[in-house]
Design a protein around this motif. Structure first.
Motif, PDB file in Angstrom:
ATOM      1  N   ILE A   1      16.699 -38.701  51.459  1.00 41.74           N
ATOM      2  CA  ILE A   1      16.790 -38.959  50.021  1.00 41.74           C
ATOM      3  C   ILE A   1      18.276 -38.954  49.679  1.00 41.74           C
ATOM      4  O   ILE A   1      18.903 -37.894  49.659  1.00 41.74           O
ATOM      5  CB  ILE A   1      16.038 -37.902  49.200  1.00 41.74           C
ATOM      6  N   GLN A   2      18.839 -40.115  49.437  1.00 45.44           N
ATOM      7  CA  GLN A   2      20.279 -40.213  49.251  1.00 45.44           C
ATOM      8  C   GLN A   2      20.676 -40.164  47.772  1.00 45.44           C
ATOM      9  O   GLN A   2      19.924 -40.586  46.894  1.00 45.44           O
ATOM     10  CB  GLN A   2      20.808 -41.499  49.889  1.00 45.44           C
ATOM     11  N   PHE A   3      21.858 -39.631  47.540  1.00 43.16           N
ATOM     12  CA  PHE A   3      22.453 -39.647  46.202  1.00 43.16           C
ATOM     13  C   PHE A   3      23.962 -39.751  46.363  1.00 43.16           C
ATOM     14  O   PHE A   3      24.532 -39.329  47.366  1.00 43.16           O
ATOM     15  CB  PHE A   3      22.061 -38.415  45.383  1.00 43.16           C
ATOM     16  N   THR A   4      24.592 -40.340  45.360  1.00 45.20           N
ATOM     17  CA  THR A   4      26.035 -40.575  45.415  1.00 45.20           C
ATOM     18  C   THR A   4      26.745 -39.752  44.347  1.00 45.20           C
ATOM     19  O   THR A   4      26.335 -39.727  43.182  1.00 45.20           O
ATOM     20  CB  THR A   4      26.348 -42.069  45.203  1.00 45.20           C
ATOM     21  N   ILE A   5      27.797 -39.082  44.771  1.00 48.94           N
ATOM     22  CA  ILE A   5      28.647 -38.317  43.859  1.00 48.94           C
ATOM     23  C   ILE A   5      29.923 -39.113  43.616  1.00 48.94           C
ATOM     24  O   ILE A   5      30.593 -39.543  44.568  1.00 48.94           O
ATOM     25  CB  ILE A   5      28.989 -36.934  44.460  1.00 48.94           C
ATOM     26  N   ARG A   6      30.251 -39.331  42.346  1.00 56.35           N
ATOM     27  CA  ARG A   6      31.439 -40.086  41.981  1.00 56.35           C
ATOM     28  C   ARG A   6      32.404 -39.191  41.206  1.00 56.35           C
ATOM     29  O   ARG A   6      31.983 -38.236  40.547  1.00 56.35           O
ATOM     30  CB  ARG A   6      31.056 -41.304  41.139  1.00 56.35           C
ATOM     31  N   PRO A   7      33.711 -39.500  41.263  1.00 52.00           N
ATOM     32  CA  PRO A   7      34.707 -38.662  40.588  1.00 52.00           C
ATOM     33  C   PRO A   7      34.426 -38.518  39.094  1.00 52.00           C
ATOM     34  O   PRO A   7      34.106 -39.498  38.414  1.00 52.00           O
ATOM     35  CB  PRO A   7      36.021 -39.412  40.833  1.00 52.00           C
ATOM     36  N   ASN A   8      34.504 -37.287  38.602  1.00 58.93           N
ATOM     37  CA  ASN A   8      34.396 -37.010  37.171  1.00 58.93           C
ATOM     38  C   ASN A   8      33.123 -37.570  36.553  1.00 58.93           C
ATOM     39  O   ASN A   8      33.127 -38.080  35.423  1.00 58.93           O
ATOM     40  CB  ASN A   8      35.630 -37.554  36.443  1.00 58.93           C
ATOM     41  N   GLN A   9      32.041 -37.469  37.312  1.00 57.83           N
ATOM     42  CA  GLN A   9      30.743 -37.950  36.852  1.00 57.83           C
ATOM     43  C   GLN A   9      29.670 -36.977  37.316  1.00 57.83           C
ATOM     44  O   GLN A   9      29.778 -36.360  38.381  1.00 57.83           O
ATOM     45  CB  GLN A   9      30.478 -39.338  37.429  1.00 57.83           C
TER      46      GLN A   9
END
Length: 203
Positions: free
Chosen positions: A122-130
């Protein structure tokens, strides 16, 4: 017992390694993970293991993993953030930008331990300042009375994954008023192909 020692190390020391997940990262490019977890069963403990997507397990089980966990009932029960009637909490973790995957779980019902029947991601993406919101994971066990000394056996164990963003983000903002803007990334668990992850409870 070894797994409890590993978990203790992960939570308190970080078990630093080249591919370890730092769930308390506060660099200028940090992103935020918000997820809620809960259960109606007691005693009941579950742990979701996540890692940098595509990384192979690092020798010792769970070493370097990020952990999302909840304990309902018993001496070591977590303090819930909500109760309706399911008791649960909202978890906030600070991560380096990148793609992560939940790839393993552990469910403990009393002295019985359950784990996945096959590999999943189960993938998820972490983005800067979000802030990335990945939903609510309700750990569920269906039992049946054995009619022997009043004992019950677990017939099914699974997670119901739902979108409760309005409730969860409101709680998260009380914990962290400066929470960055939120992006909804609740997974479509029907695409995982694993019966342990469902969008609704089994009737």
């Amino acid at each position: 017992m070894n797994r409890l020692i590993i978990l203790f190390c992960l939570l308190l020391t970080g078990c630093a390694g080249a591919n370890s997940v730092n769930s308390d990262y506060h660099g200028e490019d940090a992103g935020v993970l918000v997820v809620s977890e809960g259960t109606t069963a007691s005693p009941f403990t579950f742990m979701l293991h996540y890692r940098i997507a595509g990384e192979a397990p690092a020798g010792v089980y769970g070493e370097g993993d990020g952990i999302i966990s909840y304990t309902g009932g018993g001496l070591f029960a977590d303090t819930p953030d909500f109760s309706d009637p399911e008791k649960g909490r909202v978890t906030i973790q600070h991560l380096k930008p990148g793609t992560y995957e939940i790839y393993d779980y552990e469910i403990y019902n009393g002295n019985v331990r359950f784990s996945p029947t096959k590999y999943f991601s189960i993938q998820f993406t972490i983005r800067p300042n979000q802030t990335t919101y990945i939903g609510h994971f309700q750990g569920t066990i269906r039992t049946q009375d054995t009619h022997f000394l009043g004992l019950q056996i677990a017939l099914q164990r699974y997670f119901v994954v739902t979108d409760t963003q309005d409730r969860d983000v409101k709680i998260a903002r009380k914990k962290e008023p400066n929470l960055p803007p939120v992006v909804n990334s609740v997974p479509d668990v029907s695409k995982i192909g694993l019966p342990e992850f469902r969008a609704t409870e089994i009737p």
